[in-house]
Write a protein that holds these residues in place. Structure first.
Motif, mmCIF file in Angstrom:
data_model
loop_
_atom_site.group_PDB
_atom_site.id
_atom_site.type_symbol
_atom_site.label_atom_id
_atom_site.label_comp_id
_atom_site.label_asym_id
_atom_site.label_seq_id
_atom_site.Cartn_x
_atom_site.Cartn_y
_atom_site.Cartn_z
ATOM 1 N N SER A 1 33.825 42.392 30.598
ATOM 2 C CA SER A 1 33.355 41.001 30.705
ATOM 3 C C SER A 1 34.212 40.061 29.855
ATOM 4 O O SER A 1 34.554 38.954 30.282
ATOM 5 C CB SER A 1 31.887 40.927 30.276
ATOM 6 N N LEU A 2 34.550 40.516 28.623
ATOM 7 C CA LEU A 2 35.397 39.683 27.743
ATOM 8 C C LEU A 2 36.767 39.444 28.369
ATOM 9 O O LEU A 2 37.295 38.321 28.329
ATOM 10 C CB LEU A 2 35.558 40.358 26.380
ATOM 11 N N ILE A 3 37.358 40.501 28.941
ATOM 12 C CA ILE A 3 38.657 40.337 29.580
ATOM 13 C C ILE A 3 38.566 39.358 30.746
ATOM 14 O O ILE A 3 39.452 38.509 30.949
ATOM 15 C CB ILE A 3 39.212 41.699 30.037
ATOM 16 N N ALA A 4 37.472 39.444 31.518
ATOM 17 C CA ALA A 4 37.288 38.518 32.640
ATOM 18 C C ALA A 4 37.184 37.079 32.146
ATOM 19 O O ALA A 4 37.790 36.162 32.710
ATOM 20 C CB ALA A 4 36.040 38.913 33.433
ATOM 21 N N VAL A 5 36.400 36.865 31.053
ATOM 22 C CA VAL A 5 36.245 35.509 30.500
ATOM 23 C C VAL A 5 37.587 34.985 29.993
ATOM 24 O O VAL A 5 37.978 33.833 30.246
ATOM 25 C CB VAL A 5 35.187 35.512 29.373
ATOM 26 N N LEU A 6 38.328 35.842 29.233
ATOM 27 C CA LEU A 6 39.631 35.433 28.721
ATOM 28 C C LEU A 6 40.613 35.130 29.850
ATOM 29 O O LEU A 6 41.434 34.213 29.762
ATOM 30 C CB LEU A 6 40.204 36.522 27.809
ATOM 31 N N THR A 7 40.509 35.900 30.936
ATOM 32 C CA THR A 7 41.387 35.659 32.077
ATOM 33 C C THR A 7 41.099 34.305 32.705
ATOM 34 O O THR A 7 42.016 33.554 33.065
ATOM 35 C CB THR A 7 41.204 36.777 33.122
ATOM 36 N N VAL A 8 39.789 33.976 32.849
ATOM 37 C CA VAL A 8 39.418 32.668 33.408
ATOM 38 C C VAL A 8 39.941 31.549 32.515
ATOM 39 O O VAL A 8 40.529 30.559 33.002
ATOM 40 C CB VAL A 8 37.893 32.572 33.569
ATOM 41 N N ILE A 9 39.759 31.685 31.192
ATOM 42 C CA ILE A 9 40.254 30.657 30.255
ATOM 43 C C ILE A 9 41.769 30.521 30.380
ATOM 44 O O ILE A 9 42.317 29.417 30.412
ATOM 45 C CB ILE A 9 39.848 31.011 28.815
ATOM 46 N N ARG A 10 42.427 31.689 30.440
ATOM 47 C CA ARG A 10 43.889 31.674 30.534
ATOM 48 C C ARG A 10 44.342 30.977 31.808
ATOM 49 O O ARG A 10 45.290 30.167 31.800
ATOM 50 C CB ARG A 10 44.402 33.112 30.511
ATOM 51 N N GLN A 11 43.711 31.244 32.918
ATOM 52 C CA GLN A 11 44.104 30.639 34.177
ATOM 53 C C GLN A 11 43.819 29.138 34.196
ATOM 54 O O GLN A 11 44.576 28.367 34.779
ATOM 55 C CB GLN A 11 43.398 31.328 35.350
ATOM 56 N N ILE A 12 42.720 28.725 33.550
ATOM 57 C CA ILE A 12 42.449 27.279 33.438
ATOM 58 C C ILE A 12 43.571 26.609 32.657
ATOM 59 O O ILE A 12 44.058 25.524 33.019
ATOM 60 C CB ILE A 12 41.080 27.044 32.773
ATOM 61 N N MET A 13 43.997 27.277 31.565
ATOM 62 C CA MET A 13 45.090 26.717 30.771
ATOM 63 C C MET A 13 46.381 26.660 31.580
ATOM 64 O O MET A 13 47.159 25.694 31.476
ATOM 65 C CB MET A 13 45.308 27.551 29.508
ATOM 66 N N VAL A 14 46.634 27.690 32.400
ATOM 67 C CA VAL A 14 47.825 27.697 33.247
ATOM 68 C C VAL A 14 47.780 26.532 34.233
ATOM 69 O O VAL A 14 48.780 25.835 34.449
ATOM 70 C CB VAL A 14 47.953 29.038 33.991
ATOM 71 N N ILE A 15 46.592 26.305 34.835
ATOM 72 C CA ILE A 15 46.449 25.201 35.784
ATOM 73 C C ILE A 15 46.717 23.863 35.089
ATOM 74 O O ILE A 15 47.454 23.006 35.595
ATOM 75 C CB ILE A 15 45.049 25.219 36.426
ATOM 76 N N LEU A 16 46.110 23.693 33.884
ATOM 77 C CA LEU A 16 46.312 22.443 33.145
ATOM 78 C C LEU A 16 47.769 22.261 32.743
ATOM 79 O O LEU A 16 48.321 21.157 32.810
ATOM 80 C CB LEU A 16 45.417 22.428 31.903
#
Length: 772
Positions: A309-324
């Motif tokens: 679950s933590l890896i999934a959350v970190l992945t979502v955060i990381r992808q949001i940062m990539v989009i931004l």
């Protein structure tokens, strides 16, 4: 040249390996906790810390900080061993956890801080944060796998035998090493932080040794084995510290970002980028594989699910940062494209369209086959502003000029552009009449004739304008601009604040002028310039009192060129500066020769151009010529024009006063033809006036002219100024001037301009003759 003992990293690497090879048998050959054991365990980190601190003396600042943090951490490791020795000598080492454990924990924390600091400084904030998220994902993935297959089988024994404080302190070591190894792996794959290959290899080996040693130490705690100064695992610790220390020596003086190796394949870099992009998804996929292999124990794998679950959350955060970050890059690219477009078509100083944009619009006008006109505007005396007040004031004038011209634009029929330097252009669209074009030109001259108030400065800068109409004055943009430039030159020749239309005969005149300019540029080198001297006679005694220096041009094999032709050309092209300096030097040298031949003292009058006085080193050049030739400065008269007195202002006054302090005299040439006032005569502290020949020509026949001359003579007498009348050609003119109190006479009545040899013969003994 380096004088440090650490200047040879290879020698220190070899010494470290020898040290480790000697240390390992000693650990088995001595009793536990012997003083030699303590000495070895203290020596290794002490030397390693010195190497690390030495590596922190060069390179980029953040890299120096990185090595220093590692060095401080290593010093703390050595301090822990000193503290352990102290406990050993005073009654034994206390049970764990103790201050020694905490110091070793601090050493691990400093190592982690050093890596985090390096990573964050090498990237922007967004890139550094994303990189740390990658590290966190990798740590969670590999940590989970290690936990599941390595640590979990022993966890029951560990929990049963030791308190939580011991578990935390002991487990911290391999966890910290694991985190640092993950950081190092991502550094290797990022291709962003480049260290020398030796540095990276030794760092990796050192951290791997640390991790192996700490895992072995943790196993000793789990197995409740006794740890002492003589434990074999200390050989691994020494190896780890020395390898890390030598890695700093290999990095000594490395640049902030080293270039890629010659011949490196770009595909490798692209592959590494894809690996980093896919890392979160690979991590999730790996966890899914682990769970599938242990699906029968799924109800016991709460930790695995939490980590997933933590890896999934970190992945979502990381992808949001990539989009931004991508959106920011897109905005940056759009801004750069807009900036590039602006730089291609607009002038950065004036914010007006530039020459390229202007010529593009001219081409569009030709394609539309509609008549239009262009105005080429040149600021007069702009070079003087730059030289006197500095380039920043010149830039302010350009910006103010652009704003004033832009204020005239109220419709799409006008386009204002900057051609470059002090030239501007106006495109007048539509079938506008000559009267309408003249109205635009007069409006431009009008707005630019107002004083420029820049801070405490008030500058008056006029403009000249050349006008060309399409398609009549040129069939292309370049031809039309050339025609406007010819018209501009003609307008400038008529005086300040003038404008003029292009006329076909200007092309031939311009070509002739161009040929003459080329010949004039070579005249000095070919020794084609000559000096003549026209005598100046005392009106009362008819004695020789002075001479005006006049330049003549005799091209080889051609007729002599009139000064009325080449002097204005020299003024316009700037050639008057080297020519004027040559005239002054040659005249001073000739005067010194005359004096050596016995000629009496006379005054030597030399004309000085406003362009010469505008030069920043005008005074220094003239003073140098006076000193080099040895002429008596009090015998030199500088003739200036009324236009100089009116236009040049305080700078000209300051320069001429400096020369007067050296003994030179100043005379106002062609007095009465301009607009100078008595205040100007006082400011410039002139010693004499020259009545222009225009007033002398009709002196005996024109009552108005005679009244003007008499008034000038009376005014000069009241101000105690000498007066020279030039252009005197008849006895009647001479008699009238002598009776009215004129001091000196110059003109053909006494003599035409003479060569140096003829002038010397003319001078004779100093007194010429008495007019009957």
């Amino acid at each position: 040249m380096l004088t440090s003992p650490f200047r040879n990293p290879r020698a220190w690497l070899a010494a470290s390996i020898v040290f480790m090879l000697i240390q390992l048998p000693l650990l088995y050959g001595l009793t536990e906790d012997s003083l030699l054991h303590f000495a070895i365990n203290i020596a290794a980190p002490a030397v390693a810390s010195l190497m690390l601190l030495h590596g922190g003396q060069s390179g980029a600042l953040h890299r120096r900080v990185f090595w220093r943090l590692l060095g401080i951490g290593t010093l703390i490791y050595a301090a822990a061993w000193l503290l352990r020795l102290l406990f050993h000598l005073t009654g034994g080492v206390p049970s764990s956890p103790n201050p020694i454990d905490y110091l070793w924990n601090i050493q691990g924390l400093l190592y982690i801080v050093a890596f985090c600091y390096l990573l964050l400084k090498e990237w922007s904030y967004a890139q550094g944060t994303r990189f740390l998220l990658d590290c966190a994902i990798m740590i969670l993935l590999l940590g989970t796998i290690v936990w599941e297959y390595v640590l979990e089988p022993h966890i029951t024994t560990l929990l049963a035998g030791q308190p939580w404080s011991v578990i935390f302190v002991s487990a911290f070591y391999p966890v910290a090493d694991f985190v640092m190894i993950c950081f190092l792996l991502l550094v290797l794959y990022s291709q962003r932080i480049r260290f020398p290959a030796g540095t990276l290899a030794l760092l990796g080996i050192g951290l791997a040794c640390f991790w192996a040693a700490d895992c072995y130490y943790l196993n000793m705690i789990v197995s409740q084995e006794n740890y002492s100064a003589g434990s074999p695992v200390n050989a691994l610790y020494s190896a780890a510290l020395l390898f890390i220390g030598v890695s700093a020596l290999y990095a000594r003086g490395d640049p902030a970002v080293e270039p890629a190796e010659p011949g490196a394949r770009p595909g490798g870099i692209a592959a590494n980028k894809w690996l980093l992009v896919l890392l979160p998804y690979v991590s999730i996929f790996a966890l899914v594989i682990v769970i599938l292999f242990k699906r029968e124990q799924l109800h016991e794998m709460k930790e695995m699910l939490v980590v997933g679950s933590l890896i999934a959350v970190l992945t979502v955060i990381r992808q949001i940062m990539v989009i931004l970050e991508n959106e920011a890059l897109i905005r940056q690219k759009e801004h750069m494209l807009a900036e590039t477009e602006f730089l291609a078509h607009y002038d950065t100083l004036s914010r007006l369209p530039n020459r390229n944009f202007f010529e593009k619009k001219l081409s569009e006008g030709y394609e539309a086959e509609r008549p239009f006109a262009i105005l080429l505007i040149d600021l007069n005396r702009f070079k003087y502003v730059n030289d006197t007040y500095g380039l920043h004031i010149g830039d302010d004038v350009i910006r103010a000029t652009a704003a004033r011209l832009q204020s005239l634009v109220d419709t799409d029929s006008l386009l204002i552009a900057r051609q470059g330097g002090d030239e501007f252009s106006v495109l007048v669209r539509g079938g506008i009449s000559n009267e309408g074009i003249e109205a635009v030109a007069e409006a431009c001259i009008g707005v630019l004739s107002e004083p420029f108030r820049l801070g405490s400065l008030e500058l008056r800068i006029t403009a000249s304008i050349g006008i060309a109409r399409a398609p009549y004055d040129g069939g292309s943009s370049s031809q039309l601009l050339r025609s406007a430039h010819m018209a501009l030159i003609k307008a400038k020749s008529r005086g300040l604040s003038q404008y003029g239309f292009y006329q076909p005969e200007m092309a031939e005149a311009t070509a002739k002028k161009t040929r003459m300019e080329q010949m004039l540029r070579q005249a000095l080198e070919k020794n084609e310039l000559l000096l003549h001297y026209q005598p100046q006679i005392c009106a009362q005694t008819q004695a020789l009192v002075g001479a005006e220096v006049l330049v003549r041009w005799q091209p080889a094999g051609q007729p002599m060129v009139s000064p009325a032709q080449f002097i204005p050309l020299a003024e316009e092209t700037g050639l008057i500066i080297p020519i004027g300096e040559w005239i002054f030097r040659r005249a001073c040298e000739q005067y010194v020769k005359w004096r050596a031949q016995g000629m009496r003292d006379i005054l030597l009058s030399v004309n000085v151009s406003p362009h010469q006085i505008e030069e920043a080193d005008f005074v220094e050049r003239f003073v140098a010529i006076i000193e080099e030739t040895g002429i008596d400065a009090s015998r030199v008269v500088l003739e200036i024009t009324e236009s100089l007195a009116i236009q040049e202002g305080e700078d000209a006054i300051r320069k001429l006063k400096t020369l007067k302090q050296r003994g030179l005299q100043v005379s106002m040439d062609d007095f009465g033809t301009g607009y100078s006032s008595l205040g100007v005569l006082k400011l410039y502290q002139v010693d004499s006036l020259k009545i222009a020949r225009e007033f002398i020509r009709d002196l005996t026949d024109d009552h108005e002219q005679r009244t003007i001359v008499n008034a000038i003579l009376a005014m000069a007498a009241s101000m105690k100024l000498k007066v020279i009348a030039e252009g005197v050609e008849t006895k009647e003119q001479f008699d009238h001037l002598r009776l009215q109190g004129c001091d000196w006479i110059q003109g053909f009545y006494f003599s035409k301009p003479l060569s140096a040899e003829d002038f010397a013969r003319f001078a004779g003994g100093g007194r010429l003759f008495v007019i009957a």
